[in-house]
Scaffold this active site. Structure first.
Site, PDB file in Angstrom:
ATOM      1  N   ASN A 180       0.824  -1.223   0.057  1.00 22.71           N
ATOM      2  CA  ASN A 180      -0.029  -0.101   0.259  1.00 22.71           C
ATOM      3  C   ASN A 180       0.975   1.282  -0.119  1.00 22.71           C
ATOM      4  O   ASN A 180       1.372   1.700   1.019  1.00 22.71           O
ATOM      5  CB  ASN A 180      -0.917  -0.015   1.308  1.00 22.71           C
ATOM      6  CG  ASN A 180      -1.930   1.084   1.214  1.00 22.71           C
ATOM      7  OD1 ASN A 180      -1.879   2.086   0.325  1.00 22.71           O
ATOM      8  ND2 ASN A 180      -2.440   1.528   2.547  1.00 22.71           N
ATOM      9  N   LYS A 240       0.280   4.219  -0.282  1.00 21.81           N
ATOM     10  CA  LYS A 240      -0.620   5.462   0.090  1.00 21.81           C
ATOM     11  C   LYS A 240      -0.224   6.751  -0.730  1.00 21.81           C
ATOM     12  O   LYS A 240      -0.371   6.594  -1.874  1.00 21.81           O
ATOM     13  CB  LYS A 240      -0.242   5.557   1.738  1.00 21.81           C
ATOM     14  CG  LYS A 240      -0.501   4.377   2.374  1.00 21.81           C
ATOM     15  CD  LYS A 240      -0.353   4.881   4.023  1.00 21.81           C
ATOM     16  CE  LYS A 240      -0.310   3.276   4.793  1.00 21.81           C
ATOM     17  NZ  LYS A 240      -0.590   3.446   5.956  1.00 21.81           N
ATOM     18  N   HIS A 273      -9.886   1.292   4.409  1.00 21.41           N
ATOM     19  CA  HIS A 273      -8.907   1.403   5.310  1.00 21.41           C
ATOM     20  C   HIS A 273      -8.980   2.570   6.194  1.00 21.41           C
ATOM     21  O   HIS A 273      -9.760   3.569   5.931  1.00 21.41           O
ATOM     22  CB  HIS A 273      -7.712   2.279   4.216  1.00 21.41           C
ATOM     23  CG  HIS A 273      -6.320   1.954   4.807  1.00 21.41           C
ATOM     24  ND1 HIS A 273      -5.985   3.114   5.547  1.00 21.41           N
ATOM     25  CD2 HIS A 273      -5.451   1.348   4.743  1.00 21.41           C
ATOM     26  CE1 HIS A 273      -4.661   2.802   5.860  1.00 21.41           C
ATOM     27  NE2 HIS A 273      -4.549   1.676   5.472  1.00 21.41           N
ATOM     28  N   GLU A 326      -6.386  -4.813  10.721  1.00 19.12           N
ATOM     29  CA  GLU A 326      -5.249  -3.940  11.076  1.00 19.12           C
ATOM     30  C   GLU A 326      -5.912  -2.876  12.331  1.00 19.12           C
ATOM     31  O   GLU A 326      -6.718  -2.144  12.149  1.00 19.12           O
ATOM     32  CB  GLU A 326      -5.449  -2.760   9.845  1.00 19.12           C
ATOM     33  CG  GLU A 326      -4.938  -3.561   8.578  1.00 19.12           C
ATOM     34  CD  GLU A 326      -4.342  -2.349   7.650  1.00 19.12           C
ATOM     35  OE1 GLU A 326      -3.213  -2.545   7.181  1.00 19.12           O
ATOM     36  OE2 GLU A 326      -5.031  -1.426   7.095  1.00 19.12           O
ATOM     37  N   GLY A 342       2.180  -0.961   4.735  1.00 22.42           N
ATOM     38  CA  GLY A 342       2.246   0.455   4.222  1.00 22.42           C
ATOM     39  C   GLY A 342       3.625   0.926   3.985  1.00 22.42           C
ATOM     40  O   GLY A 342       4.295   0.781   3.045  1.00 22.42           O
TER      41      GLY A 342
HETATM   42  P1  PGA Z   1       2.021   0.654   7.976  1.00 22.44           P
HETATM   43  O1  PGA Z   1       0.447   0.979   7.303  1.00 22.44           O
HETATM   44  O2  PGA Z   1       2.580  -0.705   7.382  1.00 22.44           O
HETATM   45  O3  PGA Z   1       2.887   1.847   7.613  1.00 22.44           O
HETATM   46  O4  PGA Z   1       1.619   0.574   9.436  1.00 22.44           O
HETATM   47  C1  PGA Z   1      -0.371  -0.150   6.926  1.00 22.44           C
HETATM   48  C2  PGA Z   1      -1.524   0.330   6.506  1.00 22.44           C
HETATM   49  O5  PGA Z   1      -1.890   1.358   6.689  1.00 22.44           O
HETATM   50  O6  PGA Z   1      -2.228  -0.726   5.734  1.00 22.44           O
END
Ligand code: PGA
Length: 237
Positions: free
Chosen positions: A7, A9, A90, A160, A223
Site C-alpha cells: 500500500n 498510500k 482503510h 489492521e 504501508g
Molecule cells: P503501515 O501501514 O505498514 O505503514 O503501518 C499499514 C496500512 O496502513 O495498511
C-alpha cells in the site's frame, strides 16, 4: 501462498512509483508470495498498463459510479482499466473521509457486482484494545459489512489494529491469530468462494519473520515499509 499488499498510500509521486514498479516487475518473486501493488490513483492506470506481470489494486473507489461526481474515483474507471483489486475501508479513509462500516458494506456490494476483489480493512482503536474489547468491535464491524444473503467471490480481509498502523507497534502473534480465527469463525455461515485473512499495521523487515510464523494467516498489508527496496527484497526468490 501469501498475499503481500504493497500500500503505497501517498508516499510516492508518479516518477517514484514508476521506478519502484519497474524494480518489482524485474524481480523474481518467491512463488510462496502473491504481491499486489496499490499505488496512488494517479499512477494506477499507467502502472497497470505498463507492468503486465504485476497485479494492482486501487486504494479506494467511491459509491457513486459514473456521473457528476467531481474528484471521486468511479468503479467504472477501475473496471475499465482491468484493475483486479480494491482496498475498502482503510483506517485512513475512515479517519480523513468519514468512511464507516455502512459505507464499506455498500462498497463491498459494488465490488462484488463489478468483479473486483475487495481488500476489506477492519480493526480496533487503542482504547478498545486496552479494554480487551477487540472481538466485540470486530464482530460489530463484520455484522454491518457482510450480508448472509449474499454470495461473495474471493474476499480479502485485512485485520489492521488502528494503533498498529504507522506506529511501529504490532500485536503479538497470538493476538493476531486469535482475531484471524475469530473472523473466520464469525463468517463461517456466510458464503464465500474464498476468504483470506491478512494482517496489517507496522509490518517491516524486522518483524516480518516473526509475523510469518502466525498459522493460517494469508498474508500482509504493508504501508510505509512497502516503498523500501530492502523490505521488498524479503520476497525475492
Ligand atoms: P503501515 O501501514 O505498514 O505503514 O503501518 C499499514 C496500512 O496502513 O495498511
Amino acid at each position: 501462498m501469501k498475499f503481500i499488499i504493497f500500500n503505497w498510500k501517498s508516499y510516492l509521486n508518479f516518477k517514484e512509483s514508476t521506478s519502484l514498479a519497474k524494480f518489482l516487475a524485474k524481480m523474481k518473486f518467491d512463488k510462496r508470495f502473491k504481491p499486489i501493488v496499490a499505488p496512488s490513483n494517479i499512477s494506477l492506470g499507467h502502472l497497470n498498463k505498463t507492468f503486465k506481470n504485476l497485479l494492482f489494486s486501487a486504494q479506494n473507489f467511491d459509491l457513486y459510479g459514473k456521473g457528476g461526481f467531481t474528484s471521486y474515483t468511479s468503479i467504472n474507471d477501475i473496471k475499465d482499466q482491468n484493475i483486479k483489486f480494491a482496498i475498502i475501508g482503510h483506517s485512513e479513509v475512515r479517519q480523513y473521509s468519514g468512511e464507516n462500516d455502512y459505507i464499506v458494506s455498500q462498497k463491498l456490494k459494488i465490488a462484488l457486482s463489478s468483479k473486483i476483489t475487495p481488500i476489506i480493512c477492519v480493526g480496533e482503536d487503542l482504547l478498545t484494545y486496552k479494554k480487551n474489547k477487540t472481538k466485540s468491535h470486530i464482530k460489530k464491524q463484520l455484522n454491518i459489512i457482510f450480508d448472509k444473503k449474499l454470495k461473495y467471490d474471493e474476499v480479502l480481509i485485512a485485520y489492521e489494529p488502528l494503533w498498529a498502523i504507522g506506529s511501529g507497534l504490532v500485536p503479538t502473534n497470538d493476538e493476531v491469530l486469535k482475531i484471524a480465527d475469530f473472523i473466520k469463525l464469525f463468517l463461517k455461515d456466510y458464503t464465500f468462494k474464498k476468504l483470506k485473512i491478512l494482517y496489517g499495521g507496522s509490518v517491516n523487515s524486522d518483524n516480518l519473520e516473526m509475523l510469518s510464523k502466525i498459522k493460517n494467516l494469508d498474508g500482509f498489508l504493508v504501508g510505509s515499509a512497502s516503498i523500501k527496496k530492502s523490505f521488498i527484497n524479503n520476497f525475492k526468490l
